[in-house]
Design an enzyme around this catalytic site. Structure first.
Site, PDB file in Angstrom:
ATOM      1  N   ASN A  39       0.808  -1.239   0.000  1.00 22.87           N
ATOM      2  CA  ASN A  39       0.000   0.000   0.000  1.00 22.87           C
ATOM      3  C   ASN A  39       0.837   1.283   0.000  1.00 22.87           C
ATOM      4  O   ASN A  39       0.314   2.367   0.256  1.00 22.87           O
ATOM      5  CB  ASN A  39      -0.980  -0.004   1.186  1.00 22.87           C
ATOM      6  CG  ASN A  39      -0.249  -0.036   2.530  1.00 22.87           C
ATOM      7  OD1 ASN A  39       0.987  -0.075   2.555  1.00 22.87           O
ATOM      8  ND2 ASN A  39      -0.979  -0.013   3.627  1.00 22.87           N
ATOM      9  N   ASP A 114       4.664 -16.300  14.951  1.00 25.69           N
ATOM     10  CA  ASP A 114       5.533 -16.064  16.097  1.00 25.69           C
ATOM     11  C   ASP A 114       4.674 -15.832  17.333  1.00 25.69           C
ATOM     12  O   ASP A 114       3.658 -15.141  17.252  1.00 25.69           O
ATOM     13  CB  ASP A 114       6.341 -14.780  15.820  1.00 25.69           C
ATOM     14  CG  ASP A 114       7.801 -14.934  16.130  1.00 25.69           C
ATOM     15  OD1 ASP A 114       8.117 -15.363  17.236  1.00 25.69           O
ATOM     16  OD2 ASP A 114       8.627 -14.599  15.251  1.00 25.69           O
ATOM     17  N   ASP A 216       9.094 -17.421  20.767  1.00 22.89           N
ATOM     18  CA  ASP A 216      10.175 -16.464  20.910  1.00 22.89           C
ATOM     19  C   ASP A 216      10.823 -16.562  22.291  1.00 22.89           C
ATOM     20  O   ASP A 216      10.120 -16.625  23.312  1.00 22.89           O
ATOM     21  CB  ASP A 216       9.589 -15.057  20.733  1.00 22.89           C
ATOM     22  CG  ASP A 216      10.636 -13.974  20.767  1.00 22.89           C
ATOM     23  OD1 ASP A 216      11.408 -13.890  19.812  1.00 22.89           O
ATOM     24  OD2 ASP A 216      10.688 -13.214  21.768  1.00 22.89           O
ATOM     25  N   GLU A 280      12.665 -20.917  19.999  1.00 21.33           N
ATOM     26  CA  GLU A 280      13.927 -20.194  19.787  1.00 21.33           C
ATOM     27  C   GLU A 280      14.689 -20.220  21.114  1.00 21.33           C
ATOM     28  O   GLU A 280      14.144 -19.830  22.140  1.00 21.33           O
ATOM     29  CB  GLU A 280      13.654 -18.754  19.384  1.00 21.33           C
ATOM     30  CG  GLU A 280      14.941 -17.967  19.194  1.00 21.33           C
ATOM     31  CD  GLU A 280      14.848 -16.499  19.559  1.00 21.33           C
ATOM     32  OE1 GLU A 280      15.552 -15.706  18.939  1.00 21.33           O
ATOM     33  OE2 GLU A 280      14.074 -16.143  20.483  1.00 21.33           O
ATOM     34  N   HIS A 342      16.251 -12.523  11.131  1.00 23.24           N
ATOM     35  CA  HIS A 342      16.128 -11.071  11.295  1.00 23.24           C
ATOM     36  C   HIS A 342      16.999 -10.529  12.430  1.00 23.24           C
ATOM     37  O   HIS A 342      17.028  -9.326  12.653  1.00 23.24           O
ATOM     38  CB  HIS A 342      14.657 -10.737  11.570  1.00 23.24           C
ATOM     39  CG  HIS A 342      14.182 -11.310  12.875  1.00 23.24           C
ATOM     40  ND1 HIS A 342      14.151 -12.665  13.117  1.00 23.24           N
ATOM     41  CD2 HIS A 342      13.776 -10.716  14.018  1.00 23.24           C
ATOM     42  CE1 HIS A 342      13.731 -12.879  14.357  1.00 23.24           C
ATOM     43  NE2 HIS A 342      13.491 -11.721  14.921  1.00 23.24           N
ATOM     44  N   ASP A 343      17.669 -11.411  13.167  1.00 25.64           N
ATOM     45  CA  ASP A 343      18.514 -10.962  14.284  1.00 25.64           C
ATOM     46  C   ASP A 343      20.004 -11.096  13.983  1.00 25.64           C
ATOM     47  O   ASP A 343      20.826 -10.673  14.799  1.00 25.64           O
ATOM     48  CB  ASP A 343      18.241 -11.820  15.534  1.00 25.64           C
ATOM     49  CG  ASP A 343      16.873 -11.571  16.141  1.00 25.64           C
ATOM     50  OD1 ASP A 343      16.344 -10.462  15.973  1.00 25.64           O
ATOM     51  OD2 ASP A 343      16.333 -12.493  16.780  1.00 25.64           O
TER      52      ASP A 343
HETATM   53  C1  NOJ Z   1      14.004 -12.830  19.816  1.00 21.54           C
HETATM   54  C2  NOJ Z   1      13.566 -12.139  18.563  1.00 21.54           C
HETATM   55  O1  NOJ Z   1      13.998 -12.895  17.463  1.00 21.54           O
HETATM   56  C3  NOJ Z   1      14.166 -10.747  18.594  1.00 21.54           C
HETATM   57  O2  NOJ Z   1      13.983 -10.075  17.380  1.00 21.54           O
HETATM   58  C4  NOJ Z   1      13.541  -9.999  19.750  1.00 21.54           C
HETATM   59  O3  NOJ Z   1      14.156  -8.736  19.862  1.00 21.54           O
HETATM   60  C5  NOJ Z   1      13.733 -10.757  21.054  1.00 21.54           C
HETATM   61  N1  NOJ Z   1      13.420 -12.141  20.934  1.00 21.54           N
HETATM   62  C6  NOJ Z   1      12.849 -10.179  22.131  1.00 21.54           C
HETATM   63  O4  NOJ Z   1      11.519 -10.535  21.880  1.00 21.54           O
END
Ligand code: NOJ
Length: 552
Positions: A39, A114, A216, A280, A342-343
């Site tokens: 969008n 997630d 998470d 995770e 993404h981390d």
């Molecule tokens: C793990 C997630 O992958 C990360 O992006 C996030 O900042 C931390 N958990 C806290 O939720």
């Protein structure tokens, strides 16, 4: 090389065996904010994912894992949830989500979402209520503690993103705990009412058709109620950026009650059929916790750690050491593996020099897709994208900003996905992207690689095609071979009478390896100069890799 067409990709392992759908699955990880903006507001959204579903299906993956799209003030870009049941307007509406589930399912793709149970946003109604008084109904839903007599926090716990894990709240005249940002107050998951509320959230999403949950930071879900100080880690100060790393986190995470909570979750999920759960798990105890949280049939299905997301580059020893812990013994869970997300900075940028990136990316994709376990592919990994560059003035990640310049942060892995090389913003948005598009990545956009046979995208699809047709590669056993060369990794994957040999040269130089294998092996998939054929190559060009199958 075997190039598999998209229609062949549909013929998957589901037709070949009766294992649960998630066993050996390849899961495509989408960070919705950076995937595709439908969008023009500069932020990727759920409609954007819907528009790209055909592309995702063409990769041959089994499922999509979506990073959070729930209502959130976005302090930690969605990992600070203010309403678990609502879609954040940045990402769309609940109708968009329902359409996404339906359309993904029509294409044979499962949807994993997630779930963040260790903390909420400080704007969540539960926290708003909890902070009002020490006696209200939700007063014990978060982790509150009185100050020490000198006014300082109750103990020495430190937060992941920097600074003490405690924030003063004037209303309650107490500190509240937060393992991440102060905008992410820690839920008190010991509290049975909190557990009940979490399970109701899961039910809400299962009723909407989701097929799985990524949990998470689950080893942060509980704290030691005695609030004992953590001991020092005795790590070298020069090697750490954050006070968090200077402690052994034995009291603010990894509590023995967590697996019992997993069991409670699992018994609920079982009522819904084959719902996939993957945890995770970070930290020094990750291996032990991966095994513990997935032990037997009553906890989670799978877990992944940061083994390949940080630390030293991939090597034969590293793969042997990590995977060697998963022997397939009775009651053992099923591991999952990620090289990128993404981390973490892109693997090709962490592990290979820029000139060797093309070969290295293929090598790593072949490793990931042949490890015993589930494979997570992070958006853009299929294109071989290098880490994006984000100048300081454009940084958005609070961790990066707080620790600049010691930690480069996570924005470089979150820059927008490049779709069209010559379009403004590489086709990600018609507006101003929330993070800048990286020019190196734009040159590798989907349109430049689609249909180009030597390109990484076709290579990924082809490797996926081989994996999907193989029981050995998806769920077979794994046996390491001695290669007599520390740069070369070799293992056998086996399921009943199907045998695959997987060999990788992690050096950028020619390497020779030795292992007597007998006859009958045919190279069915390879890259870098090793053509298909009956000879098992023992001289391997830099970064080369091959999969061979025992045919006769
Ligand atoms: C793990 C997630 O992958 C990360 O992006 C996030 O900042 C931390 N958990 C806290 O939720």
């Amino acid at each position: 090389m075997n190039i598999v067409t998209p229609s062949e990709l549909k013929l998957g392992k589901a037709e070949l065996n009766e294992a649960p759908w998630w066993k050996g699955a390849v899961i495509y990880h989408i960070y919705p904010r950076s995937y595709y903006d439908s969008n023009g507001d500069g932020i990727g959204d759920l409609r954007g994912v819907i528009e790209k579903l055909d592309y995702i299906a063409s990769l041959g993956v089994d499922a999509i894992w979506l990073s959070p799209f729930f209502k959130s003030p976005q302090a930690d870009f969605g990992y600070d949830i203010s309403d678990y049941r609502e879609i954040d307007p940045d990402f769309g509406t609940i109708e968009d989500f329902d359409d996404l589930v339906e359309e993904a399912h029509n294409l044979g793709l499962k949807i994993i979402i997630d779930q963040v149970y260790a903390h909420t946003s400080d704007e969540h109604a539960w926290f708003e209520e909890s902070r009002q008084s020490k006696t209200n109904e939700k007063s014990d839903w978060y982790v509150w503690a009185d100050p020490k007599v000198d006014g300082t926090p109750p103990n020495n716990w430190q937060s992941v993103f920097g600074g003490p894990a405690w924030e003063w709240d004037a209303r309650r005249q107490q500190y509240y705990m937060h393992n991440f940002l102060k905008q992410q107050p820690q839920l008190n998951v010991h509290n049975p009412d909190v557990q009940k509320a979490i399970i109701e959230v899961m039910r809400f999403w299962m009723d909407r058709g989701v097929d799985g949950f990524r949990m998470d930071a689950i080893n942060f879900a509980m704290h030691n109620r005695a609030m004992t100080d953590n001991p020092p880690s005795n790590k070298n100060f020069a090697d750490v950026t954050r006070p968090f790393d200077m402690q052994k986190r034995i009291h603010n995470q990894s509590q023995p009650e967590i697996p019992l909570f997993m069991e409670r979750i699992r018994s609920e999920l079982n009522k819904y059929g084959e719902i996939f759960t993957v945890a995770e798990i970070g930290g020094d105890e990750a291996l032990h916790e991966m095994r513990d949280y997935t032990y037997g049939n009553e906890r989670l299905n799978s877990a992944y750690s940061f083994d390949f997301l940080d630390g030293p580059p991939i090597s034969a020893d590293k793969v042997r050491g990590t995977l060697g812990n998963w022997t397939g013994e009775k009651n053992e869970g099923w591991p999952s593996w990620a090289f990128e997300n993404h981390d973490a900075p892109r693997a090709v940028s962490r592990w290979a020099s820029p000139e060797k990136r093309w070969n290295a990316a293929r090598n790593y994709m072949m490793v990931l897709l042949s490890l015993r376990g589930n494979a997570f592919i992070y958006q853009g990994e299929e294109l071989g994208l290098p880490q994006g560059e984000v100048p300081f003035e454009h940084l958005k990640d609070p961790e990066a900003i707080a620790n600049w310049p010691r930690t480069l942060g996570r924005d470089g892995a979150r820059v927008p996905m490049p779709w069209v090389k010559d379009a403004p913003n590489a086709g990600f948005t018609t507006g101003t992207p929330w993070l800048p598009v990286d020019a190196k990545q734009a040159a590798l956009a989907v349109d430049t690689q689609d249909g180009c046979s030597p390109c990484m995208l076709s290579f990924t699809r082809a490797a996926m095609g081989v994996r999907r047709k193989s029981d050995a590669l998806t769920r077979g056993s794994m046996t390491f071979l001695d290669t007599h060369n520390s740069s070369v990794l070799a293992y056998m994957r086996r399921y009943e009478d199907e045998h695959y040999l997987c060999v990788f040269n992690f050096s950028d130089k020619h390497s020779h390896w030795n292992h007597h294998l007998g006859k009958g092996w045919k190279v069915v998939f390879s890259h870098d100069g090793m053509s298909d054929g009956w000879e098992v190559p023992h001289d391997l060009p830099g970064y080369s890799a091959f999969w061979a199958k025992l045919e006769k």
